[in-house]
Design a protein around this motif. Structure first.
Motif, PDB file in Angstrom:
ATOM      1  N   HIS A 124       0.825  -1.214   0.000  1.00  0.00           N
ATOM      2  CA  HIS A 124       0.000   0.000   0.000  1.00  0.00           C
ATOM      3  C   HIS A 124       0.863   1.270   0.000  1.00  0.00           C
ATOM      4  O   HIS A 124       0.408   2.321  -0.432  1.00  0.00           O
ATOM      5  CB  HIS A 124      -0.946   0.005   1.202  1.00  0.00           C
ATOM      6  N   ARG A 152       1.008   2.922  -3.344  1.00  0.00           N
ATOM      7  CA  ARG A 152      -0.159   3.763  -3.645  1.00  0.00           C
ATOM      8  C   ARG A 152       0.015   5.136  -3.009  1.00  0.00           C
ATOM      9  O   ARG A 152      -0.233   6.158  -3.631  1.00  0.00           O
ATOM     10  CB  ARG A 152      -1.416   3.074  -3.127  1.00  0.00           C
ATOM     11  N   HIS A 153       0.468   5.143  -1.770  1.00  0.00           N
ATOM     12  CA  HIS A 153       0.656   6.411  -1.059  1.00  0.00           C
ATOM     13  C   HIS A 153       1.733   7.259  -1.739  1.00  0.00           C
ATOM     14  O   HIS A 153       1.549   8.453  -1.955  1.00  0.00           O
ATOM     15  CB  HIS A 153       1.020   6.145   0.405  1.00  0.00           C
ATOM     16  N   ASN A 195       0.398   8.643  -5.145  1.00  0.00           N
ATOM     17  CA  ASN A 195      -0.579   9.723  -5.002  1.00  0.00           C
ATOM     18  C   ASN A 195       0.038  10.978  -4.383  1.00  0.00           C
ATOM     19  O   ASN A 195      -0.367  12.091  -4.707  1.00  0.00           O
ATOM     20  CB  ASN A 195      -1.786   9.243  -4.214  1.00  0.00           C
ATOM     21  N   LEU A 216      -7.059  13.867  -7.874  1.00  0.00           N
ATOM     22  CA  LEU A 216      -6.593  12.846  -6.934  1.00  0.00           C
ATOM     23  C   LEU A 216      -7.730  11.907  -6.552  1.00  0.00           C
ATOM     24  O   LEU A 216      -7.540  10.690  -6.471  1.00  0.00           O
ATOM     25  CB  LEU A 216      -6.007  13.491  -5.675  1.00  0.00           C
ATOM     26  N   ARG A 219      -8.318   9.587  -9.441  1.00  0.00           N
ATOM     27  CA  ARG A 219      -7.187   8.672  -9.563  1.00  0.00           C
ATOM     28  C   ARG A 219      -7.252   7.547  -8.536  1.00  0.00           C
ATOM     29  O   ARG A 219      -6.927   6.408  -8.829  1.00  0.00           O
ATOM     30  CB  ARG A 219      -5.918   9.501  -9.379  1.00  0.00           C
ATOM     31  N   MET A 220      -7.691   7.873  -7.332  1.00  0.00           N
ATOM     32  CA  MET A 220      -7.719   6.900  -6.239  1.00  0.00           C
ATOM     33  C   MET A 220      -9.051   6.176  -6.117  1.00  0.00           C
ATOM     34  O   MET A 220      -9.161   5.211  -5.379  1.00  0.00           O
ATOM     35  CB  MET A 220      -7.417   7.599  -4.914  1.00  0.00           C
ATOM     36  N   HIS A 264     -11.785   7.609  -4.860  1.00  0.00           N
ATOM     37  CA  HIS A 264     -12.447   8.073  -3.636  1.00  0.00           C
ATOM     38  C   HIS A 264     -13.576   9.038  -3.981  1.00  0.00           C
ATOM     39  O   HIS A 264     -13.477   9.803  -4.933  1.00  0.00           O
ATOM     40  CB  HIS A 264     -11.453   8.785  -2.716  1.00  0.00           C
ATOM     41  N   ALA A 294      -8.622  12.032  -0.014  1.00  0.00           N
ATOM     42  CA  ALA A 294      -7.652  12.602  -0.958  1.00  0.00           C
ATOM     43  C   ALA A 294      -6.731  13.606  -0.280  1.00  0.00           C
ATOM     44  O   ALA A 294      -5.573  13.762  -0.676  1.00  0.00           O
ATOM     45  CB  ALA A 294      -8.378  13.251  -2.128  1.00  0.00           C
ATOM     46  N   TYR A 341      -3.043  12.846   0.967  1.00  0.00           N
ATOM     47  CA  TYR A 341      -1.888  12.852   0.074  1.00  0.00           C
ATOM     48  C   TYR A 341      -1.382  14.253  -0.237  1.00  0.00           C
ATOM     49  O   TYR A 341      -0.414  14.413  -0.968  1.00  0.00           O
ATOM     50  CB  TYR A 341      -2.249  12.119  -1.223  1.00  0.00           C
TER      51      TYR A 341
END
Length: 103
Positions: free
Chosen positions: A25, A28-29, A32, A45, A48-49, A51, A57, A60
């Motif tokens: 994970h 991913r962090h 972003n 963002l 992209r994620m 959410h 968001a 990040y």
């Protein structure tokens, strides 16, 4: 790939690159965070994620000294341009002031 096969491959890979404590994970962090620091908007963002809330968001949107310097540099350039008369078109306020003066 089965979960057990992925886990073995992931463990070997992260150890080989010298990051044995890196979690999947974390990728991913990092991705972003880099997207946010490159100027991605909050909406970008979120898309992209995957959410739907801004709260996730915003995690990040880390402030960094490099970004702060870049922002200050751009603002400084805009200020210098404005001082030097870099605006070729008068603003709406400037046009309105001219109209009011002539009436």
């Amino acid at each position: 790939m089965k979960h057990s096969g992925f886990r073995r491959t992931w463990h070997r890979t992260r150890t080989a690159v010298g990051l044995p404590s890196l979690h999947f994970h974390d990728l991913r962090h990092i991705g972003n965070t880099l997207a946010a620091s490159s100027g991605a908007s909050l909406k970008e963002l979120m898309s992209r994620m995957g959410h739907s809330s801004t709260r996730a968001a915003l995690i990040y949107q880390h402030a960094s000294q490099d970004r702060d310097k870049a922002i200050a540099r751009v603002l400084g350039q805009a200020f210098k341009k404005a001082q030097a008369g870099g605006h070729k078109k008068p603003s709406g306020t400037q046009r309105a002031r001219k109209i009011i003066k002539f009436q």
